[in-house]
Design a protein around this motif. Structure first.
Motif, PDB file in Angstrom:
ATOM      1  N   ILE A  33       1.032  -1.074  -0.016  1.00  0.00           N
ATOM      2  CA  ILE A  33       0.053   0.041  -0.047  1.00  0.00           C
ATOM      3  C   ILE A  33       0.858   1.232   0.081  1.00  0.00           C
ATOM      4  O   ILE A  33       1.621   1.369   0.934  1.00  0.00           O
ATOM      5  CB  ILE A  33      -1.033  -0.133   1.324  1.00  0.00           C
ATOM      6  N   THR A  34       0.516   1.963  -0.962  1.00  0.00           N
ATOM      7  CA  THR A  34       1.421   3.197  -1.160  1.00  0.00           C
ATOM      8  C   THR A  34       0.816   4.440  -0.495  1.00  0.00           C
ATOM      9  O   THR A  34      -0.569   4.554  -0.185  1.00  0.00           O
ATOM     10  CB  THR A  34       1.704   3.935  -2.515  1.00  0.00           C
ATOM     11  N   ILE A  35       1.389   5.430  -0.143  1.00  0.00           N
ATOM     12  CA  ILE A  35       0.913   6.681   0.446  1.00  0.00           C
ATOM     13  C   ILE A  35       0.083   7.539  -0.246  1.00  0.00           C
ATOM     14  O   ILE A  35      -0.844   7.819   0.073  1.00  0.00           O
ATOM     15  CB  ILE A  35       2.293   7.696   1.125  1.00  0.00           C
ATOM     16  N   LYS A  36       0.455   7.461  -1.641  1.00  0.00           N
ATOM     17  CA  LYS A  36      -0.434   8.045  -2.643  1.00  0.00           C
ATOM     18  C   LYS A  36      -1.644   7.355  -2.818  1.00  0.00           C
ATOM     19  O   LYS A  36      -2.782   8.109  -2.579  1.00  0.00           O
ATOM     20  CB  LYS A  36       0.275   7.824  -3.913  1.00  0.00           C
ATOM     21  N   GLU A  37      -1.965   6.089  -2.748  1.00  0.00           N
ATOM     22  CA  GLU A  37      -3.235   5.375  -2.764  1.00  0.00           C
ATOM     23  C   GLU A  37      -3.939   5.610  -1.400  1.00  0.00           C
ATOM     24  O   GLU A  37      -5.225   5.830  -1.608  1.00  0.00           O
ATOM     25  CB  GLU A  37      -2.901   4.069  -3.325  1.00  0.00           C
ATOM     26  N   LEU A  38      -3.312   5.519  -0.443  1.00  0.00           N
ATOM     27  CA  LEU A  38      -3.963   5.653   0.864  1.00  0.00           C
ATOM     28  C   LEU A  38      -4.731   7.290   1.002  1.00  0.00           C
ATOM     29  O   LEU A  38      -5.690   7.206   1.489  1.00  0.00           O
ATOM     30  CB  LEU A  38      -2.982   5.387   2.131  1.00  0.00           C
ATOM     31  N   CYS A  39      -3.716   8.022   0.480  1.00  0.00           N
ATOM     32  CA  CYS A  39      -4.355   9.477   0.292  1.00  0.00           C
ATOM     33  C   CYS A  39      -5.531   9.634  -0.588  1.00  0.00           C
ATOM     34  O   CYS A  39      -6.478  10.160  -0.267  1.00  0.00           O
ATOM     35  CB  CYS A  39      -3.028  10.412   0.188  1.00  0.00           C
ATOM     36  N   GLU A  40      -5.308   8.917  -1.762  1.00  0.00           N
ATOM     37  CA  GLU A  40      -6.383   9.013  -2.781  1.00  0.00           C
ATOM     38  C   GLU A  40      -7.905   8.519  -2.161  1.00  0.00           C
ATOM     39  O   GLU A  40      -9.099   8.837  -2.079  1.00  0.00           O
ATOM     40  CB  GLU A  40      -6.143   8.268  -4.074  1.00  0.00           C
ATOM     41  N   GLN A  41      -7.514   7.327  -1.241  1.00  0.00           N
ATOM     42  CA  GLN A  41      -8.966   6.541  -0.769  1.00  0.00           C
ATOM     43  C   GLN A  41      -9.343   7.479   0.177  1.00  0.00           C
ATOM     44  O   GLN A  41     -10.620   7.544   0.379  1.00  0.00           O
ATOM     45  CB  GLN A  41      -8.365   5.267  -0.161  1.00  0.00           C
ATOM     46  N   ALA A  42      -8.612   8.079   0.965  1.00  0.00           N
ATOM     47  CA  ALA A  42      -9.063   8.911   2.171  1.00  0.00           C
ATOM     48  C   ALA A  42      -9.356  10.205   1.644  1.00  0.00           C
ATOM     49  O   ALA A  42     -10.202  10.928   2.606  1.00  0.00           O
ATOM     50  CB  ALA A  42      -7.788   9.217   3.522  1.00  0.00           C
TER      51      ALA A  42
END
Length: 187
Positions: A33-42
């Motif tokens: 899990i990347t920070i980028k996709e985590l931020c996009e999800q949130a």
């Protein structure tokens, strides 16, 4: 007044990040899990993420610690009443039922989290402290027996969560309590 707004925003942001990470963990390992996709999800930006956490592992660690603290507080209210083992196990099962989705994900064998170890430590501290083994068990053997009991119980709980909690918390408490106290009853 301004501080109250910030606190609510912080809590909301952290809640979004926790929920997003749990959602992503349904399909991926934490390391994938990347920070980028985590931020996009949130639906937050990266700088906001880094204002709260170092990385996704820090966020996961925070989630795990919060659940253990919450579980400890939940169980403490019943320990004070000095309920018997059966009732305590039933309360623990009810707790897992109330947090079913997150516990199922964090206790998943396919996901590499330290949550199972934390639950084992918590269970050992909560349940085994009052257990007095028979005089035939020396201290070394006691450690093996208590590890066996806790590990087996956690695997039973994992099976129950993965079977969509097909039995009630009371039924599961009876099963675990019987297995701990009587074993399989075979000689």
């Amino acid at each position: 007044m301004e501080s109250s707004k910030m606190d609510r925003r912080k809590k909301y942001t952290r809640m979004r990040l926790r929920d997003s990470l749990i959602e992503l963990l349904k399909d991926k390992e934490i390391t994938a899990i990347t920070i980028k996709e985590l931020c996009e999800q949130a639906d937050i930006n990266r700088s906001t993420f880094y204002a709260h956490y170092r990385d996704q592992l820090d966020l996961l660690e925070t989630i795990e610690e919060e659940i253990i603290e919450d579980m400890a507080a939940y169980m403490a209210q019943y320990e004070e009443r000095q309920e018997d083992d059966q009732q305590m196990i039933e309360k623990l099962m009810a707790y897992f039922a109330s947090k079913k989705e997150v516990c199922r994900i964090l206790l998943n064998d396919k996901k590499d989290t330290g949550f199972q170890k934390k639950v084992m430590t918590f269970a050992h501290q909560t349940f085994m402290k009052n257990w007095t083994p028979g005089s035939e068990l020396d201290e070394d053997l006691y450690e093996y027996v208590s590890t066996f009991i806790i590990s087996g119980s956690i695997h039973v709980i994992k099976r129950w969560l993965n079977n969509d909690m097909d039995k009630s918390p009371k039924e599961m408490a009876e099963i675990i309590n019987r297995l701990v106290k009587e074993g399989l009853g075979e000689s």
